[in-house]
Design a protein around this motif. Structure first.
Motif, PDB file in Angstrom:
ATOM      1  N   THR A  73      -6.957  12.899  17.230  1.00 28.06           N
ATOM      2  CA  THR A  73      -7.998  11.899  17.495  1.00 28.06           C
ATOM      3  C   THR A  73      -9.350  12.382  16.979  1.00 28.06           C
ATOM      4  OG1 THR A  73      -6.799  11.308  19.506  1.00 28.06           O
ATOM      5  CG2 THR A  73      -9.085  10.540  19.334  1.00 28.06           C
ATOM      6  N   VAL A  74      -9.653  13.630  17.280  1.00 24.88           N
ATOM      7  CA  VAL A  74     -10.949  14.191  16.892  1.00 24.88           C
ATOM      8  C   VAL A  74     -11.063  14.291  15.371  1.00 24.88           C
ATOM      9  CG1 VAL A  74     -12.368  16.270  17.015  1.00 24.88           C
ATOM     10  CG2 VAL A  74     -11.231  15.431  19.077  1.00 24.88           C
ATOM     11  N   ILE A  75      -9.989  14.721  14.717  1.00 28.49           N
ATOM     12  CA  ILE A  75      -9.995  14.820  13.252  1.00 28.49           C
ATOM     13  C   ILE A  75     -10.200  13.441  12.629  1.00 28.49           C
ATOM     14  CG2 ILE A  75      -8.510  15.253  11.246  1.00 28.49           C
ATOM     15  CD1 ILE A  75      -7.274  17.573  12.805  1.00 28.49           C
ATOM     16  N   HIS A  76      -9.495  12.459  13.182  1.00 30.74           N
ATOM     17  CA  HIS A  76      -9.606  11.092  12.670  1.00 30.74           C
ATOM     18  C   HIS A  76     -11.055  10.614  12.736  1.00 30.74           C
ATOM     19  CE1 HIS A  76      -9.438   6.639  13.171  1.00 30.74           C
ATOM     20  NE2 HIS A  76      -8.593   6.750  12.162  1.00 30.74           N
ATOM     21  N   GLN A  77     -11.686  10.845  13.885  1.00 33.76           N
ATOM     22  CA  GLN A  77     -13.073  10.401  14.070  1.00 33.76           C
ATOM     23  C   GLN A  77     -14.005  11.145  13.103  1.00 33.76           C
ATOM     24  OE1 GLN A  77     -14.032   7.830  16.086  1.00 33.76           O
ATOM     25  NE2 GLN A  77     -15.901   8.090  14.865  1.00 33.76           N
ATOM     26  N   ALA A  78     -13.802  12.459  12.995  1.00 41.54           N
ATOM     27  CA  ALA A  78     -14.698  13.259  12.151  1.00 41.54           C
ATOM     28  C   ALA A  78     -14.586  12.850  10.692  1.00 41.54           C
ATOM     29  CB  ALA A  78     -14.372  14.746  12.324  1.00 41.54           C
ATOM     30  N   LEU A  79     -13.371  12.579  10.245  1.00 47.34           N
ATOM     31  CA  LEU A  79     -13.195  12.155   8.851  1.00 47.34           C
ATOM     32  C   LEU A  79     -13.835  10.781   8.629  1.00 47.34           C
ATOM     33  CD1 LEU A  79      -9.544  13.370   8.115  1.00 47.34           C
ATOM     34  CD2 LEU A  79     -11.655  14.268   7.105  1.00 47.34           C
ATOM     35  N   SER A  80     -13.668   9.870   9.598  1.00 52.11           N
ATOM     36  CA  SER A  80     -14.310   8.552   9.489  1.00 52.11           C
ATOM     37  C   SER A  80     -15.813   8.723   9.316  1.00 52.11           C
ATOM     38  CB  SER A  80     -14.070   7.713  10.759  1.00 52.11           C
ATOM     39  OG  SER A  80     -12.714   7.562  11.016  1.00 52.11           O
ATOM     40  N   ASP A  81     -16.376   9.587  10.147  1.00 51.98           N
ATOM     41  CA  ASP A  81     -17.829   9.782  10.114  1.00 51.98           C
ATOM     42  C   ASP A  81     -18.296  10.418   8.805  1.00 51.98           C
ATOM     43  OD1 ASP A  81     -17.767   8.776  12.650  1.00 51.98           O
ATOM     44  OD2 ASP A  81     -18.026  10.718  13.656  1.00 51.98           O
ATOM     45  N   ALA A  82     -17.423  11.192   8.176  1.00 51.26           N
ATOM     46  CA  ALA A  82     -17.846  11.955   7.001  1.00 51.26           C
ATOM     47  C   ALA A  82     -17.430  11.313   5.693  1.00 51.26           C
ATOM     48  CB  ALA A  82     -17.281  13.374   7.086  1.00 51.26           C
ATOM     49  N   LYS A  83     -17.103  10.036   5.758  1.00 56.40           N
ATOM     50  CA  LYS A  83     -16.589   9.357   4.566  1.00 56.40           C
ATOM     51  C   LYS A  83     -17.483   9.568   3.340  1.00 56.40           C
ATOM     52  CE  LYS A  83     -15.064   4.868   2.792  1.00 56.40           C
ATOM     53  NZ  LYS A  83     -14.764   3.465   3.095  1.00 56.40           N
ATOM     54  N   GLN A  84     -18.795   9.386   3.554  1.00 51.34           N
ATOM     55  CA  GLN A  84     -19.695   9.428   2.399  1.00 51.34           C
ATOM     56  C   GLN A  84     -19.696  10.801   1.709  1.00 51.34           C
ATOM     57  OE1 GLN A  84     -23.587   8.009   3.425  1.00 51.34           O
ATOM     58  NE2 GLN A  84     -24.098   7.536   1.285  1.00 51.34           N
ATOM     59  N   GLU A  85     -19.810  11.867   2.501  1.00 55.35           N
ATOM     60  CA  GLU A  85     -19.873  13.202   1.872  1.00 55.35           C
ATOM     61  C   GLU A  85     -18.554  13.563   1.199  1.00 55.35           C
ATOM     62  OE1 GLU A  85     -20.485  15.099   5.913  1.00 55.35           O
ATOM     63  OE2 GLU A  85     -19.385  16.767   4.969  1.00 55.35           O
ATOM     64  N   ILE A  86     -17.445  13.101   1.795  1.00 52.40           N
ATOM     65  CA  ILE A  86     -16.145  13.408   1.178  1.00 52.40           C
ATOM     66  C   ILE A  86     -15.986  12.655  -0.146  1.00 52.40           C
ATOM     67  CG2 ILE A  86     -13.634  13.194   1.455  1.00 52.40           C
ATOM     68  CD1 ILE A  86     -14.127  13.700   4.492  1.00 52.40           C
ATOM     69  N   LEU A  87     -16.395  11.391  -0.144  1.00 50.47           N
ATOM     70  CA  LEU A  87     -16.286  10.632  -1.399  1.00 50.47           C
ATOM     71  C   LEU A  87     -17.216  11.197  -2.477  1.00 50.47           C
ATOM     72  CD1 LEU A  87     -15.742   6.919  -0.263  1.00 50.47           C
ATOM     73  CD2 LEU A  87     -14.061   8.632  -1.011  1.00 50.47           C
ATOM     74  N   LEU A  88     -18.341  11.745  -2.050  1.00 46.73           N
ATOM     75  CA  LEU A  88     -19.227  12.401  -3.032  1.00 46.73           C
ATOM     76  C   LEU A  88     -18.544  13.619  -3.644  1.00 46.73           C
ATOM     77  CD1 LEU A  88     -22.794  12.211  -1.398  1.00 46.73           C
ATOM     78  CD2 LEU A  88     -22.074  11.291  -3.639  1.00 46.73           C
ATOM     79  N   ALA A  89     -17.897  14.413  -2.796  1.00 46.95           N
ATOM     80  CA  ALA A  89     -17.161  15.587  -3.305  1.00 46.95           C
ATOM     81  C   ALA A  89     -16.050  15.127  -4.242  1.00 46.95           C
ATOM     82  CB  ALA A  89     -16.586  16.385  -2.135  1.00 46.95           C
ATOM     83  N   ASN A  90     -15.351  14.076  -3.834  1.00 41.86           N
ATOM     84  CA  ASN A  90     -14.277  13.518  -4.658  1.00 41.86           C
ATOM     85  C   ASN A  90     -14.815  13.061  -6.022  1.00 41.86           C
ATOM     86  OD1 ASN A  90     -12.332  10.616  -4.920  1.00 41.86           O
ATOM     87  ND2 ASN A  90     -11.403  12.645  -4.874  1.00 41.86           N
ATOM     88  N   ALA A  91     -16.014  12.501  -6.009  1.00 36.06           N
ATOM     89  CA  ALA A  91     -16.621  12.054  -7.276  1.00 36.06           C
ATOM     90  C   ALA A  91     -16.848  13.242  -8.212  1.00 36.06           C
ATOM     91  CB  ALA A  91     -17.926  11.321  -6.997  1.00 36.06           C
TER      92      ALA A  91
END
Lengths: 457, 457
Positions: free
Chosen positions: A35-53
């Motif tokens: 549950t906690v991982i799911h929430q944290a990843l949701s919250d960090a969408k923008q920074e992760i997509l930037l890294a992915n870019a």
């Protein structure tokens, strides 16, 4: 979870110690971590997509230079429609699965006050080497946590920035939970893999997901058990009583929809009498989609006779090695099964060909006869043996396993599509009251075994 | 069954082909073969015992020359009271077991007219390398036939005459049955073993039964999965609330009854408060049987203080390596577990010591507290974890498995005492009616998965 630059022995030791801790966490604690991982990843969408870019930028250059395939480039993109949402949903799907740990699968009353139990338990430390799809790291971390295993992960180098970003988010999230941080470790460089593969004292199972070359490399370089498959040489046998439309439909699915898949068909076996009844329709449909047919003498003769000249140009002669080749392309080898004796004999002939040439992954029979189908299913020594359906059905999602650890062509432990239970083993518990083996010495005055099967809860 | 001088590749190929034949024999045919073998061996008792006498003559000379141990000589003798009868009874016991082949263990309705089944199946070709006990060959042949596997057997050289005599009788008997002769092959010379271990294409599982050296050799020289264990470093932890008499009884059984057994105890862990309450009685009983105690500082001090001078002479100082040593002798390492904090902490400390030093075979806790026992059982990563009973309970016969293939310290497939089901794997069948993977493409107009669990027959 941690991104680690530690030495292989330090990594493996930390994993081994964490494995014992996560193995005894109650399911609520493991689910809470998801549950906690799911929430944290949701919250960090923008920074992760930037890294992915950043990964995508580098990969695009490599693709333009021709050193990276377009398909890898496509798989890298976390921003593609539905991909991010699927990744997050996958975590909750895993959370929703039954707890695989601590299930009692056998209970025997050995004697009064002496009970034997077999209880499911995590395997321990998993080493998972996988391809460059960035979302896989979240799914694998979820599977490991749910099953109470520790995992050491190495992903494809093209996704490094994405992996590190996701790992850092998961790592921070795990600090709010009882799951030890070192139970999931990400190693960034390939050079530690050979050393990790040598640490059979600490690592219990290796799961290579990716190319055949990777799986073969792993199998050839470790004493640790390997869950994986290097080949998918699948066959379909069309018996004389098969339905023509069904045969066309199944073959088109199995050969044309996704020829690069491991469960795509590579060899078509046809009963002799099918040469003039069903094969021409099947061949015509395949040829129209650009499939090259590598035929034995009988099938080539039959097809040359009934097909028009244009399509006949991609009729080729099969060599013996074609029946041992996983084409992963729009190519199909065709072989005729003698029909002069009984149906049983023809089915046995087809099964024997498959057992000698297939990779024991998935094979199918098309027939209207249930008994012949079962004969074929029993005779073929493959993980999946299907009747009147496509080899492409061999897939954990399609099987209803929810999530798939991988597909195994092993013949021990787990076979075919492997779900969460492929990550489990068991332990035997005896709960006694001071009995000793010598109490049951078999001589006069010795106690007697009861060995009564008890109901499972 | 055949005694073969063929090349390793010929042997393995013949086994592989026979494996497919025996895999599909109905259980009646497999059971019938066991009946016939039983009768034939009964009838041939005299000639087999004569062959055994020739082995014994040679072995007696070797024993006198000091090149063979008395215990091997003893195990060779088929004429010893009850041995012949036990061998014959073993065949009928195996015949009486439930058929392990073709059991449906999962059934899912994927969609209307599309059913998934998971069906148990033999593994395929087993390579079994075993010690010089002549009766074992009949038992292993029975297990292989019952489970539908082919087997290549190599027995200890001291029993060669007995093995060949028994094999010839079984071979003749099988001619009256549907079991292919080459499904059980006996190889006589050790030199083919390295080549057979390289044939992972044909051999699916190796089962070495015998010395640690043999198992280690096999593990280090093959890519084929190995079912076996090289070590049995078992521990017992006495918690502060253990019953004294129970502790004395269990320790005497686990250390003294048969110290050379793999499930004998090698390390005794004692809670600090036990040093003055239970340990003296346990130590006194063990010392009277000649057991040397290798103690840490605390336990040595406690025992030096309370034991008389004579027995104190076989109190020794433990070195760190004693806790990693399988003595297989009347020697026991003793270590004190700190008791200053909680009971939970003491149990965790004991479990951590065991996880770091044991061979993951069998370990036990002695305590009056059920919750602490379960905590220990969950925390210890061994195949067998017992409460208030002796480590020597780890045994297929005692577990009620009827017969034992071996004991495994593997962490995948099978673990602990392995019965017939350790020789089985499964296959997935789908019975369809022309559905394709693409029918369920997930887009508009696509079919939906039902994934309904179905009752097993």
């Amino acid at each position: 979870m941690s991104v680690t630059d530690a030495s292989p022995v330090e990594i493996a030791t930390a994993a081994s110690i964490s494995a014992r801790k996560i193995a005894i966490l109650p399911v609520d604690a493991r689910n809470h971590a998801l549950t906690v991982i799911h929430q944290a990843l949701s919250d960090a969408k923008q920074e992760i997509l930037l890294a992915n870019a950043r990964d995508l930028d580098l990969a695009t250059i490599s693709a333009e230079e021709g050193t990276l395939s377009q398909s890898v480039l496509k798989r890298l993109d976390l921003g593609r429609k539905g991909k991010w949402e699927d990744m997050l949903k996958g975590i909750l799907d895993v959370r929703g699965l039954d707890d695989p740990v601590g299930q009692i699968t056998l209970k025997t009353k050995l004697d009064d006050g002496l009970e034997l139990e077999r209880v499911t338990a995590p395997i321990g430390v998993l080493l998972i080497i996988f391809e460059a799809r960035p979302e896989v790291i979240a799914n694998i971390a979820s599977l490991a946590i749910k099953s109470g295993n520790a995992a050491i992960l190495k992903g494809g180098k093209e996704s490094t920035e994405s992996f590190v970003a996701i790992s850092n988010v998961i790592s921070e999230a795990l600090k709010q939970t009882e799951v030890p941080n070192a139970s999931i470790q990400l190693v960034k460089t390939r050079d530690v893999i050979p050393q990790l593969l040598a640490l059979d004292k600490y690592v219990d199972l290796v799961i290579p997901r990716g190319s055949n070359e990777l799986v073969l490399y792993v199998k050839n370089n470790t004493k640790i058990p390997v869950l994986g498959h290097a080949d998918g040489l699948c066959s379909i046998y069309i018996h004389e009583d098969a339905d023509k439309d069904l045969a066309v439909k199944v073959l088109m699915d199995a050969k044309v929809e996704y020829p690069a898949a491991c469960n795509a068909v590579e060899t078509l076996l046809v009963h002799e009498s099918v040469l003039t009844t069903i094969l021409p329709s099947v061949a015509q449909a395949l040829l129209e989609k650009g499939v090259s047919l590598r035929c034995d003498t009988e099938s080539k003769a039959a097809l040359s006779f009934c097909l028009d000249k244009t399509s006949a140009t991609i009729l080729q002669d099969a060599t013996e090695s074609d029946y041992d080749t996983e084409f992963l392309d729009l190519i199909l080898a065709i072989k005729t099964i003698p029909g002069s004796t009984s149906s049983d004999a023809a089915v046995d002939f087809a099964a024997a060909h498959i057992n000698a040439h297939s990779s024991k992954h998935t094979d199918a029979i098309l027939t209207s006869n249930k008994d012949l189908a079962r004969r074929f299913q029993n005779a073929v020594d493959s993980a999946c043996v299907f009747w009147n359906t496509s080899t492409r059905m061999a897939d954990g999602m399609r099987f209803g396993f929810g999530t798939e650890v991988g597909i195994s062509t092993n013949k021990i432990h787990s076979r075919g599509p492997v779900g969460l239970e492929g990550l489990m083993i068991y332990k035997y518990y005896i709960n006694g009251s001071g009995q000793t083996a010598d109490d049951y010495h078999g001589g006069p005055g010795g106690k007697q075994w009861k060995h009564e099967k008890m109901a499972l809860r």
